[in-house]
Design a protein around this motif. Structure first.
Motif, PDB file in Angstrom:
ATOM      1  N   PRO A  98       0.875  -1.103  -0.008  1.00 42.91           N
ATOM      2  CA  PRO A  98       0.007   0.066   0.119  1.00 42.91           C
ATOM      3  C   PRO A  98       0.931   1.173  -0.130  1.00 42.91           C
ATOM      4  CG  PRO A  98      -0.551  -1.380   1.482  1.00 42.91           C
ATOM      5  CD  PRO A  98       0.646  -2.096   1.201  1.00 42.91           C
ATOM      6  N   ALA A  99       0.428   2.327  -0.731  1.00 45.70           N
ATOM      7  CA  ALA A  99       0.923   3.670  -0.772  1.00 45.70           C
ATOM      8  C   ALA A  99       0.652   4.308   0.410  1.00 45.70           C
ATOM      9  CB  ALA A  99       0.924   4.277  -2.004  1.00 45.70           C
ATOM     10  N   ALA A 140       0.355   9.953  -3.972  1.00 44.42           N
ATOM     11  CA  ALA A 140      -0.704   8.919  -3.784  1.00 44.42           C
ATOM     12  C   ALA A 140      -1.828   9.417  -3.106  1.00 44.42           C
ATOM     13  CB  ALA A 140       0.083   7.745  -3.203  1.00 44.42           C
ATOM     14  N   GLU A 141      -2.909   8.608  -3.371  1.00 41.89           N
ATOM     15  CA  GLU A 141      -4.085   8.699  -2.458  1.00 41.89           C
ATOM     16  C   GLU A 141      -4.294   7.510  -1.598  1.00 41.89           C
ATOM     17  OE1 GLU A 141      -6.607  11.692  -5.451  1.00 41.89           O
ATOM     18  OE2 GLU A 141      -6.819   9.616  -6.018  1.00 41.89           O
ATOM     19  N   ASP A 142      -5.225   7.615  -0.706  1.00 39.49           N
ATOM     20  CA  ASP A 142      -5.560   6.527   0.206  1.00 39.49           C
ATOM     21  C   ASP A 142      -5.985   5.297  -0.622  1.00 39.49           C
ATOM     22  OD1 ASP A 142      -5.769   5.177   2.645  1.00 39.49           O
ATOM     23  OD2 ASP A 142      -8.165   5.688   2.309  1.00 39.49           O
ATOM     24  N   GLY A 143      -5.603   4.234  -0.420  1.00 43.94           N
ATOM     25  CA  GLY A 143      -5.966   2.978  -1.378  1.00 43.94           C
ATOM     26  C   GLY A 143      -4.919   2.747  -2.723  1.00 43.94           C
ATOM     27  N   ASP A 144      -4.009   3.680  -2.938  1.00 41.43           N
ATOM     28  CA  ASP A 144      -3.349   3.252  -3.936  1.00 41.43           C
ATOM     29  C   ASP A 144      -2.279   2.444  -3.702  1.00 41.43           C
ATOM     30  OD1 ASP A 144      -4.589   5.229  -5.383  1.00 41.43           O
ATOM     31  OD2 ASP A 144      -3.029   6.753  -5.332  1.00 41.43           O
ATOM     32  N   TRP A 145      -1.439   1.690  -4.742  1.00 38.98           N
ATOM     33  CA  TRP A 145      -0.675   0.777  -4.385  1.00 38.98           C
ATOM     34  C   TRP A 145       0.898   1.240  -5.103  1.00 38.98           C
ATOM     35  CZ3 TRP A 145      -0.997  -3.860  -1.751  1.00 38.98           C
ATOM     36  CH2 TRP A 145      -2.138  -4.262  -1.309  1.00 38.98           C
ATOM     37  N   VAL A 146       1.794   0.586  -4.534  1.00 39.44           N
ATOM     38  CA  VAL A 146       3.374   0.657  -5.138  1.00 39.44           C
ATOM     39  C   VAL A 146       3.596  -0.609  -5.595  1.00 39.44           C
ATOM     40  CG1 VAL A 146       5.748   1.085  -4.933  1.00 39.44           C
ATOM     41  CG2 VAL A 146       3.986   2.739  -3.771  1.00 39.44           C
ATOM     42  N   VAL A 184       0.176   2.422  -8.863  1.00 34.14           N
ATOM     43  CA  VAL A 184      -1.181   1.995  -9.327  1.00 34.14           C
ATOM     44  C   VAL A 184      -2.298   2.515  -8.458  1.00 34.14           C
ATOM     45  CG1 VAL A 184      -2.479   0.026 -10.006  1.00 34.14           C
ATOM     46  CG2 VAL A 184      -0.028   0.075 -10.454  1.00 34.14           C
ATOM     47  N   LYS A 185      -2.918   3.081  -9.117  1.00 28.86           N
ATOM     48  CA  LYS A 185      -4.390   3.834  -8.416  1.00 28.86           C
ATOM     49  C   LYS A 185      -5.271   2.819  -7.964  1.00 28.86           C
ATOM     50  CE  LYS A 185      -4.931   7.522  -8.292  1.00 28.86           C
ATOM     51  NZ  LYS A 185      -4.187   8.382  -7.341  1.00 28.86           N
ATOM     52  N   ASP A 239       5.986  -8.896   3.716  1.00 32.68           N
ATOM     53  CA  ASP A 239       7.203  -8.997   4.466  1.00 32.68           C
ATOM     54  C   ASP A 239       7.420  -7.756   5.355  1.00 32.68           C
ATOM     55  OD1 ASP A 239       8.055  -6.493   2.517  1.00 32.68           O
ATOM     56  OD2 ASP A 239       9.102  -7.718   1.260  1.00 32.68           O
ATOM     57  N   ALA A 240       8.714  -7.439   5.770  1.00 33.42           N
ATOM     58  CA  ALA A 240       9.087  -6.545   6.624  1.00 33.42           C
ATOM     59  C   ALA A 240       8.868  -4.900   6.190  1.00 33.42           C
ATOM     60  CB  ALA A 240      10.539  -6.515   7.030  1.00 33.42           C
ATOM     61  N   ALA A 241       8.806  -4.716   4.692  1.00 28.17           N
ATOM     62  CA  ALA A 241       8.821  -3.507   4.165  1.00 28.17           C
ATOM     63  C   ALA A 241       7.171  -3.368   3.671  1.00 28.17           C
ATOM     64  CB  ALA A 241       9.484  -3.163   3.190  1.00 28.17           C
ATOM     65  N   GLY A 242       6.279  -4.530   3.863  1.00 31.88           N
ATOM     66  CA  GLY A 242       4.954  -4.389   3.530  1.00 31.88           C
ATOM     67  C   GLY A 242       4.756  -4.901   2.048  1.00 31.88           C
ATOM     68  N   TYR A 243       5.666  -5.472   1.579  1.00 34.24           N
ATOM     69  CA  TYR A 243       5.419  -5.878   0.037  1.00 34.24           C
ATOM     70  C   TYR A 243       4.953  -7.249   0.169  1.00 34.24           C
ATOM     71  CZ  TYR A 243       8.180  -2.065  -2.109  1.00 34.24           C
ATOM     72  OH  TYR A 243       8.577  -0.849  -2.359  1.00 34.24           O
TER      73      TYR A 243
END
Length: 200
Positions: A58-59, A81-87, A102-103, A119-123
């Motif tokens: 999540p972004a 980024a807006e709430d709910g967007d993704w990296v 990505v929106k 993972d530890a970074a959220g991916y």
């Protein structure tokens, strides 16, 4: 007519056309959507889909994602980024595992459900859903050029790159670096491209 030899073209493009050598204002401005339409008219548009697994997190609201291509530099910068967007991070060593924003409205349709826990970074790992995209390959005759990407930033397209288009939304048309296209996309229907004598 011959099918594009991606490895050969990619190497020559990287040697002859490093993106850092081009300031976007020093090269012609073109409309990538008009080019796509023109290529469709002469039957030089193929169909591809992104199939290689990616990592995504999540972004953070307000985060700006800078897409950096190894050997070329900054490809583009996202809007905040807006709430709910993704990296989304591609798994492509050749390009340095570049990231894109990505929106929220597009993410689930393009990447589906996560395959792993964060993972530890959220991916988490995701498998692209594999929606088919129109594409053409930028030839020496039309590139390099710059254009306005759907998110409002200027992108530079180089010979050998792919211009891809969401089939259900022609306004969503953008560049995929040659190495990233080869690494992460699967060709459904190949495009025929005239290979310049210098590349034969």
């Amino acid at each position: 007519m011959a099918l594009l030899d991606f490895p050969k073209t990619r190497l020559l493009v990287q040697l002859l056309f490093p993106i850092a050598a081009f300031a976007s204002e020093d090269i012609p401005r073109k409309d990538q959507i008009v080019l796509m339409d023109d290529f469709k008219k002469i039957d030089m548009v193929g169909v591809a889909r992104k199939t290689k697994e990616v990592d995504a997190r999540p972004a953070s609201p307000g985060e700006i994602v800078i897409t950096y291509i190894r050997g070329q530099g900054v490809e583009t910068r996202s809007k905040p980024a807006e709430d709910g967007d993704w990296v989304v991070r591609n798994r492509c060593e050749e390009t340095g595992n570049e990231e894109i924003l990505v929106k929220k409205r597009n993410f689930s349709d393009r990447y589906g459900e996560p395959l792993t826990q964060p993972d530890a970074a959220g991916y988490r790992a995701f498998k692209p859903v594999g929606a088919e995209m129109n594409y053409f390959i930028v030839t020496d005759e039309i590139g390099p050029f710059n254009f306005r990407a759907p998110w409002g930033e200027t992108m530079v397209a180089l010979p050998g790159d792919a211009i891809v288009q969401v089939r259900t939304d022609e306004s969503d048309t953008y560049r995929v670096a040659a190495a990233a296209f080869q690494c992460t996309y699967e060709i459904v229907n190949p495009v025929k491209v005239i290979i310049d004598a210098a590349l034969r």
